[in-house]
Write a protein that holds these residues in place. Structure first.
Motif, PDB file in Angstrom:
ATOM      1  N   THR A  96      65.619  77.043 -67.400  1.00  0.00           N
ATOM      2  CA  THR A  96      66.841  76.270 -67.176  1.00  0.00           C
ATOM      3  C   THR A  96      67.934  77.258 -66.810  1.00  0.00           C
ATOM      4  N   GLU A  97      68.643  76.968 -65.742  1.00  0.00           N
ATOM      5  CA  GLU A  97      69.718  77.853 -65.288  1.00  0.00           C
ATOM      6  C   GLU A  97      71.070  77.204 -65.565  1.00  0.00           C
ATOM      7  N   PHE A  98      72.034  78.043 -65.907  1.00  0.00           N
ATOM      8  CA  PHE A  98      73.370  77.564 -66.264  1.00  0.00           C
ATOM      9  C   PHE A  98      74.433  78.296 -65.455  1.00  0.00           C
ATOM     10  N   SER A  99      75.459  77.548 -65.095  1.00  0.00           N
ATOM     11  CA  SER A  99      76.625  78.163 -64.455  1.00  0.00           C
ATOM     12  C   SER A  99      77.855  77.768 -65.275  1.00  0.00           C
ATOM     13  N   PHE A 100      78.677  78.753 -65.592  1.00  0.00           N
ATOM     14  CA  PHE A 100      79.830  78.533 -66.474  1.00  0.00           C
ATOM     15  C   PHE A 100      81.067  78.270 -65.613  1.00  0.00           C
ATOM     16  N   MET A 101      81.552  77.023 -65.658  1.00  0.00           N
ATOM     17  CA  MET A 101      82.541  76.579 -64.672  1.00  0.00           C
ATOM     18  C   MET A 101      83.971  77.116 -64.841  1.00  0.00           C
ATOM     19  N   PRO A 102      84.427  77.532 -66.030  1.00  0.00           N
ATOM     20  CA  PRO A 102      85.752  78.168 -66.067  1.00  0.00           C
ATOM     21  C   PRO A 102      85.792  79.456 -65.237  1.00  0.00           C
ATOM     22  N   ALA A 103      84.689  80.224 -65.268  1.00  0.00           N
ATOM     23  CA  ALA A 103      84.641  81.455 -64.465  1.00  0.00           C
ATOM     24  C   ALA A 103      84.609  81.106 -62.983  1.00  0.00           C
ATOM     25  N   VAL A 104      83.897  80.030 -62.664  1.00  0.00           N
ATOM     26  CA  VAL A 104      83.805  79.565 -61.280  1.00  0.00           C
ATOM     27  C   VAL A 104      85.191  79.138 -60.785  1.00  0.00           C
ATOM     28  N   TYR A 105      85.927  78.424 -61.642  1.00  0.00           N
ATOM     29  CA  TYR A 105      87.275  77.972 -61.279  1.00  0.00           C
ATOM     30  C   TYR A 105      88.197  79.171 -61.072  1.00  0.00           C
ATOM     31  N   ASP A 106      88.162  80.108 -62.013  1.00  0.00           N
ATOM     32  CA  ASP A 106      89.041  81.284 -61.929  1.00  0.00           C
ATOM     33  C   ASP A 106      88.846  82.054 -60.621  1.00  0.00           C
ATOM     34  N   ALA A 107      87.606  82.036 -60.096  1.00  0.00           N
ATOM     35  CA  ALA A 107      87.307  82.828 -58.894  1.00  0.00           C
ATOM     36  C   ALA A 107      87.737  82.131 -57.592  1.00  0.00           C
ATOM     37  N   LEU A 108      88.239  80.892 -57.696  1.00  0.00           N
ATOM     38  CA  LEU A 108      88.719  80.201 -56.482  1.00  0.00           C
ATOM     39  C   LEU A 108      90.040  80.815 -56.035  1.00  0.00           C
ATOM     40  N   ASN A 109      90.330  80.713 -54.726  1.00  0.00           N
ATOM     41  CA  ASN A 109      91.650  81.186 -54.294  1.00  0.00           C
ATOM     42  C   ASN A 109      92.712  80.130 -54.651  1.00  0.00           C
ATOM     43  N   GLU A 110      93.962  80.539 -54.662  1.00  0.00           N
ATOM     44  CA  GLU A 110      95.052  79.657 -55.123  1.00  0.00           C
ATOM     45  C   GLU A 110      95.167  78.390 -54.276  1.00  0.00           C
TER      46      GLU A 110
ATOM     47  N   TRP B 128      74.546  73.347 -74.898  1.00  0.00           N
ATOM     48  CA  TRP B 128      75.568  73.701 -73.911  1.00  0.00           C
ATOM     49  C   TRP B 128      76.627  72.614 -73.835  1.00  0.00           C
ATOM     50  N   ASP B 129      77.783  73.047 -73.353  1.00  0.00           N
ATOM     51  CA  ASP B 129      78.942  72.175 -73.225  1.00  0.00           C
ATOM     52  C   ASP B 129      78.968  71.629 -71.798  1.00  0.00           C
ATOM     53  N   ASN B 130      78.683  70.345 -71.649  1.00  0.00           N
ATOM     54  CA  ASN B 130      78.626  69.740 -70.307  1.00  0.00           C
ATOM     55  C   ASN B 130      79.986  69.673 -69.627  1.00  0.00           C
ATOM     56  N   ARG B 131      81.059  69.820 -70.413  1.00  0.00           N
ATOM     57  CA  ARG B 131      82.399  69.779 -69.828  1.00  0.00           C
ATOM     58  C   ARG B 131      82.716  71.108 -69.153  1.00  0.00           C
ATOM     59  N   GLN B 132      81.955  72.155 -69.542  1.00  0.00           N
ATOM     60  CA  GLN B 132      82.229  73.496 -69.037  1.00  0.00           C
ATOM     61  C   GLN B 132      81.084  74.116 -68.245  1.00  0.00           C
ATOM     62  N   CYS B 133      79.927  73.452 -68.230  1.00  0.00           N
ATOM     63  CA  CYS B 133      78.742  74.068 -67.597  1.00  0.00           C
ATOM     64  C   CYS B 133      78.036  73.105 -66.665  1.00  0.00           C
ATOM     65  N   MET B 134      77.399  73.679 -65.656  1.00  0.00           N
ATOM     66  CA  MET B 134      76.399  72.936 -64.884  1.00  0.00           C
ATOM     67  C   MET B 134      75.060  73.590 -65.185  1.00  0.00           C
ATOM     68  N   HIS B 135      73.979  72.853 -64.974  1.00  0.00           N
ATOM     69  CA  HIS B 135      72.653  73.423 -65.192  1.00  0.00           C
ATOM     70  C   HIS B 135      71.644  72.752 -64.272  1.00  0.00           C
ATOM     71  N   ARG B 136      70.465  73.355 -64.202  1.00  0.00           N
ATOM     72  CA  ARG B 136      69.339  72.744 -63.476  1.00  0.00           C
ATOM     73  C   ARG B 136      68.055  73.329 -64.053  1.00  0.00           C
ATOM     74  N   VAL B 137      66.947  72.598 -63.885  1.00  0.00           N
ATOM     75  CA  VAL B 137      65.657  73.138 -64.311  1.00  0.00           C
ATOM     76  C   VAL B 137      64.927  73.627 -63.070  1.00  0.00           C
ATOM     77  N   ARG B 138      64.186  74.716 -63.228  1.00  0.00           N
ATOM     78  CA  ARG B 138      63.420  75.273 -62.109  1.00  0.00           C
ATOM     79  C   ARG B 138      62.002  74.694 -62.115  1.00  0.00           C
ATOM     80  N   PRO B 139      61.357  74.687 -60.979  1.00  0.00           N
ATOM     81  CA  PRO B 139      59.999  74.105 -60.906  1.00  0.00           C
ATOM     82  C   PRO B 139      58.998  74.853 -61.794  1.00  0.00           C
ATOM     83  N   ILE B 140      57.944  74.131 -62.195  1.00  0.00           N
ATOM     84  CA  ILE B 140      56.844  74.809 -62.881  1.00  0.00           C
ATOM     85  C   ILE B 140      55.713  74.971 -61.876  1.00  0.00           C
TER      86      ILE B 140
END
Ligand SMILES: [Fe+2]
Length: 294
Positions: free
Chosen positions: A142-156, A257-269
């Motif tokens: 399962t892969e996770f992306s932490f969205m506050p860091a993603v938001y911070d990296a956007l340009n103004e 995990w906190d769904n308000r702050q993270c996205m996730h997905r499962v990888r194939p088997i």
């Protein structure tokens, strides 16, 4: 034993020790885990060989449980687990691996797209807790992306552009991306789109994040192709490897995990005949992210 949370691999993943999830928690323990969730977004617990009842009891420490009704194409007599669980295994009600072309398996392939659990609900979820009961040797991370860091990296400029955007979410949109569209009239009603703010703010850390999910089908007031192109751009930004943690499962792992702050997905088997028994409980959110259309 006292709880310790150690940062693991990335600054948004914590590994918890000193807690046996089969036993009741003290109020101090619960507070420490809640604080850990605000800080990290993802917490990992190893060697927790818990029963379904123990998983439900542990989940209740963090709020009301979301019941898994209206979130799948499963019929009542096809359930393997009780309604407190989202069955994200590859198994049918008798514990056998679903046939390759089974409709339930086709629907569940949508979990391989980046998403936030229950973003298709008016009140989306707070936490997800996924317990690994059996796992194939290869694949199924399962892969996770932490969205506050993603938001911070956007340009103004982009931060300004997305600040008040409202998106429409539905299981019909996420499944539609994979070409799954044979919904019954009842399912179409059950999966009717809901609206959410694209930018959310953590009440405690005050950090903003982008509320992205494969369930998004459009942006209110935009033409659909333009909206989908824009969301795709955001998704590409949010899932760059530098933002992603990939969890390799072992039996007894519980990841919350906190769904308000993270996205996730499962990888194939790789071996589709191997059993993957994963059981998810979900803590309901406190309310809608915005007012819905009348
Ligand atoms: Fe999920």
């Amino acid at each position: 034993m006292t709880i310790a949370i150690k940062q693991l691999h990335r600054d948004f993943v914590g590994q918890v020790s000193g807690l046996d999830l089969s036993k009741p928690l003290s109020l101090t323990d619960v507070k420490q885990i809640e604080d850990g969730m605000d800080k990290f977004g993802i917490l990992i617990f190893h060697n927790q060989n818990i029963t379904d009842e123990q998983q439900i009891a542990y989940t209740r420490n963090f709020g009301e449980l979301e019941l898994h009704i209206g979130s799948n194409v499963l019929k009542a007599d096809e359930r393997r687990l009780s309604i407190e669980f989202a069955d994200v295994s590859n198994l049918d009600q008798s514990g056998e691996v679903l046939k390759r072309g089974d409709r339930r398996r086709m629907f569940n392939l949508g979990n391989r797209l980046w998403h936030s659990d229950s973003s298709f609900r008016v009140t989306p979820s707070k936490f997800s807790l996924l317990s690994c009961r059996s796992t194939p040797d290869i694949g199924g991370n399962t892969e996770f992306s932490f969205m506050p860091a993603v938001y911070d990296a956007l340009n103004e400029e982009t931060k300004k552009e997305i600040e008040s955007l409202i998106t429409e979410h539905s299981l019909i949109y996420s499944r539609g991306q994979l070409g799954f569209s044979d919904f019954s009239e009842e399912e179409k009603t059950m999966f009717a789109p809901v609206r959410h703010a694209l930018v959310r703010k953590n009440e405690f850390t005050k950090r903003k994040s982008i509320y992205l999910s494969a369930h998004i089908g459009t942006i209110i007031g935009w033409e659909m192709p333009e909206a989908r192109d824009f969301i795709r751009e955001m998704m590409e930004h949010a899932t760059q490897r530098s933002f992603v943690y990939s969890h390799k499962w072992s039996v007894g792992d519980l990841v919350m995990w906190d769904n308000r702050q993270c996205m996730h997905r499962v990888r194939p088997i790789r071996d589709t005949a191997e059993k993957r028994d994963m059981r998810r409980t979900t803590v309901a959110g406190r309310g809608p992210t915005i007012l819905q259309e009348a």
